[in-house]
Structure formats: C-alpha cells, structure tokens
Design a protein around this motif. Structure first.
Motif, PDB file in Angstrom:
ATOM      1  N   GLN A   1       0.818  -1.209   0.000  1.00  7.81           N
ATOM      2  CA  GLN A   1       0.000   0.000   0.000  1.00  7.81           C
ATOM      3  C   GLN A   1       0.858   1.268   0.000  1.00  7.81           C
ATOM      4  O   GLN A   1       0.338   2.357  -0.127  1.00  7.81           O
ATOM      5  N   ARG A   2       2.127   1.104   0.210  1.00  4.50           N
ATOM      6  CA  ARG A   2       3.057   2.241   0.222  1.00  4.50           C
ATOM      7  C   ARG A   2       4.070   2.075  -0.888  1.00  4.50           C
ATOM      8  O   ARG A   2       4.404   0.964  -1.291  1.00  4.50           O
ATOM      9  N   SER A   3       4.623   3.168  -1.332  1.00  5.00           N
ATOM     10  CA  SER A   3       5.645   3.105  -2.366  1.00  5.00           C
ATOM     11  C   SER A   3       6.959   2.605  -1.755  1.00  5.00           C
ATOM     12  O   SER A   3       7.154   2.639  -0.539  1.00  5.00           O
ATOM     13  N   ARG A   4       7.838   2.159  -2.610  1.00  2.00           N
ATOM     14  CA  ARG A   4       9.142   1.684  -2.146  1.00  2.00           C
ATOM     15  C   ARG A   4       9.885   2.796  -1.397  1.00  2.00           C
ATOM     16  O   ARG A   4      10.513   2.555  -0.368  1.00  2.00           O
ATOM     17  N   ALA A   5       9.794   4.023  -1.888  1.00  2.84           N
ATOM     18  CA  ALA A   5      10.470   5.157  -1.252  1.00  2.84           C
ATOM     19  C   ALA A   5       9.926   5.401   0.159  1.00  2.84           C
ATOM     20  O   ALA A   5      10.689   5.671   1.092  1.00  2.84           O
ATOM     21  N   GLU A   6       8.608   5.290   0.339  1.00  2.00           N
ATOM     22  CA  GLU A   6       8.012   5.485   1.668  1.00  2.00           C
ATOM     23  C   GLU A   6       8.456   4.391   2.636  1.00  2.00           C
ATOM     24  O   GLU A   6       8.741   4.664   3.807  1.00  2.00           O
ATOM     25  N   ILE A   7       8.522   3.166   2.149  1.00  2.70           N
ATOM     26  CA  ILE A   7       8.969   2.054   2.993  1.00  2.70           C
ATOM     27  C   ILE A   7      10.420   2.257   3.393  1.00  2.70           C
ATOM     28  O   ILE A   7      10.790   2.089   4.552  1.00  2.70           O
ATOM     29  N   GLN A   8      11.262   2.645   2.450  1.00  2.46           N
ATOM     30  CA  GLN A   8      12.670   2.890   2.751  1.00  2.46           C
ATOM     31  C   GLN A   8      12.826   4.023   3.757  1.00  2.46           C
ATOM     32  O   GLN A   8      13.645   3.942   4.674  1.00  2.46           O
ATOM     33  N   GLN A   9      12.054   5.074   3.619  1.00  5.62           N
ATOM     34  CA  GLN A   9      12.125   6.199   4.542  1.00  5.62           C
ATOM     35  C   GLN A   9      11.710   5.765   5.953  1.00  5.62           C
ATOM     36  O   GLN A   9      12.331   6.145   6.936  1.00  5.62           O
ATOM     37  N   TYR A  10      10.665   4.967   6.051  1.00  6.81           N
ATOM     38  CA  TYR A  10      10.208   4.447   7.352  1.00  6.81           C
ATOM     39  C   TYR A  10      11.303   3.616   8.012  1.00  6.81           C
ATOM     40  O   TYR A  10      11.606   3.792   9.198  1.00  6.81           O
ATOM     41  N   LEU A  11      11.928   2.726   7.245  1.00  2.80           N
ATOM     42  CA  LEU A  11      12.990   1.887   7.805  1.00  2.80           C
ATOM     43  C   LEU A  11      14.213   2.716   8.189  1.00  2.80           C
ATOM     44  O   LEU A  11      14.835   2.482   9.222  1.00  2.80           O
ATOM     45  N   GLN A  12      14.546   3.708   7.377  1.00  2.00           N
ATOM     46  CA  GLN A  12      15.671   4.580   7.721  1.00  2.00           C
ATOM     47  C   GLN A  12      15.415   5.318   9.020  1.00  2.00           C
ATOM     48  O   GLN A  12      16.323   5.507   9.824  1.00  2.00           O
ATOM     49  N   HIS A  13      14.181   5.730   9.237  1.00  2.00           N
ATOM     50  CA  HIS A  13      13.824   6.423  10.481  1.00  2.00           C
ATOM     51  C   HIS A  13      14.123   5.543  11.692  1.00  2.00           C
ATOM     52  O   HIS A  13      14.611   6.020  12.718  1.00  2.00           O
ATOM     53  N   HIS A  14      13.839   4.255  11.587  1.00  2.00           N
ATOM     54  CA  HIS A  14      14.012   3.353  12.727  1.00  2.00           C
ATOM     55  C   HIS A  14      15.417   2.786  12.860  1.00  2.00           C
ATOM     56  O   HIS A  14      15.813   2.387  13.953  1.00  2.00           O
ATOM     57  N   PHE A  15      16.179   2.730  11.774  1.00  2.00           N
ATOM     58  CA  PHE A  15      17.500   2.117  11.829  1.00  2.00           C
ATOM     59  C   PHE A  15      18.652   3.117  11.872  1.00  2.00           C
ATOM     60  O   PHE A  15      19.803   2.727  11.888  1.00  2.00           O
ATOM     61  N   ARG A  16      18.373   4.403  11.915  1.00  2.00           N
ATOM     62  CA  ARG A  16      19.426   5.407  11.971  1.00  2.00           C
ATOM     63  C   ARG A  16      19.891   5.574  13.410  1.00  2.00           C
ATOM     64  O   ARG A  16      19.092   5.664  14.337  1.00  2.00           O
ATOM     65  N   VAL A  17      21.198   5.620  13.608  1.00  2.00           N
ATOM     66  CA  VAL A  17      21.778   5.850  14.927  1.00  2.00           C
ATOM     67  C   VAL A  17      21.669   7.339  15.226  1.00  2.00           C
ATOM     68  O   VAL A  17      22.110   8.171  14.430  1.00  2.00           O
ATOM     69  N   ALA A  18      21.065   7.663  16.370  1.00  2.00           N
ATOM     70  CA  ALA A  18      20.800   9.066  16.709  1.00  2.00           C
ATOM     71  C   ALA A  18      22.090   9.874  16.851  1.00  2.00           C
ATOM     72  O   ALA A  18      22.236  10.934  16.258  1.00  2.00           O
TER      73      ALA A  18
END
Length: 148
Positions: free
Chosen positions: A103-120
C-alpha cells in the motif's frame, strides 16, 4: 507503518523459519500469538513458513487448530515464497490466503525503515560504516566468498 512513530516488530513477534526450525520453536511462537494475554495488539509474522519440514508443519497446523479456539482475535501473518505454495503449511492455510499488494511506495517504505535504523548520535560504532549512519546494512557481492 501509518506513521513514522509506529515501532518495528519486536523479536517475539517474528519467526524466521528455516528447514532447521524445530516444532518447539514454532509451538512457542504460536502460543504467544494465540493465547490471550495483556500484550497489546501485536501482529505476529512467520517468514518463509514454506521452509518448515513436513513433520514440523503438520504439528504446527495441529497446534494452531487447537489453540485458535482460545482466541478469536489473533493477528497472524504467514509469508511464503509463491513458488513453494504447494508445501504443507501454505496448502493447509490456503483458505486464508490473501494476495498482498504493498500500500506504500518503495520510497516510503525505505524512509520508514531509515527512520528506525538510523543511529541518533553517531559514535565509534559500526553504524559509521553504513550509509547515513544506519545500524543495519546489507553487504552483497556477485562473487561469492570475496571477503564480505
């Protein structure tokens, strides 16, 4: 994934199946999913369920049939390789089959995963090696065994 603040699944919500996955591991996973408790609205996912051995698949189906009587509001997703949908577990659950279209584009999925896997706060960690300070990365090569 409706908002970036929704968390990723926790370790107890996902079972990555292989041919070596035991009936005990599958049983524990199904009990977490199907026995009601105060765990909230978790979504449980079995990945590559088509990889399970025939014996483990049979026992998993029996246990599922037994335990689903105790909980009618479980949330279980079984993901399989579409080329192996004739193996035991996908066949046993074929009447529940839903063909999924993202239901989401590949770019949206990648952005969501980047949000959770980025070291603060980048520090002296392995995250400094990966692009944009991600704590997860995939290293691949077309040539096997070349020092990955």
């Amino acid at each position: 994934m409706n908002s970036p603040e929704q968390p990723l699944p926790t370790f107890d919500e996902v079972l990555l199946c292989t041919p070596q996955t035991s009936a005990e591991q599958v049983g524990l996973f199904l009990r977490r999913c199907l026995i009601p408790c105060r765990g909230g609205e978790k979504i449980y996912t079995m990945l590559y369920a088509d990889e399970l051995s025939y014996d483990v698949s049979c026992r998993a189906e029996e246990l599922f049939q037994h335990l689903q009587r105790y909980n009618s509001s479980y949330r279980l997703i079984i993901l399989c390789n579409c080329e192996r949908d004739n193996s035991y577990l996908p066949s046993a659950f074929s009447h529940y089959k839903v063909h999924m279209i993202p239901q989401r584009s590949r770019a949206e999925i990648q952005q969501y995963l980047q949000h959770h896997f980025r070291v603060a706060q980048p520090s002296n960690s392995a995250a400094s090696v990966f692009k944009e300070h991600m704590c997860v990365g995939i290293v691949s090569s077309k040539r096997a065994g070349m020092g990955k």
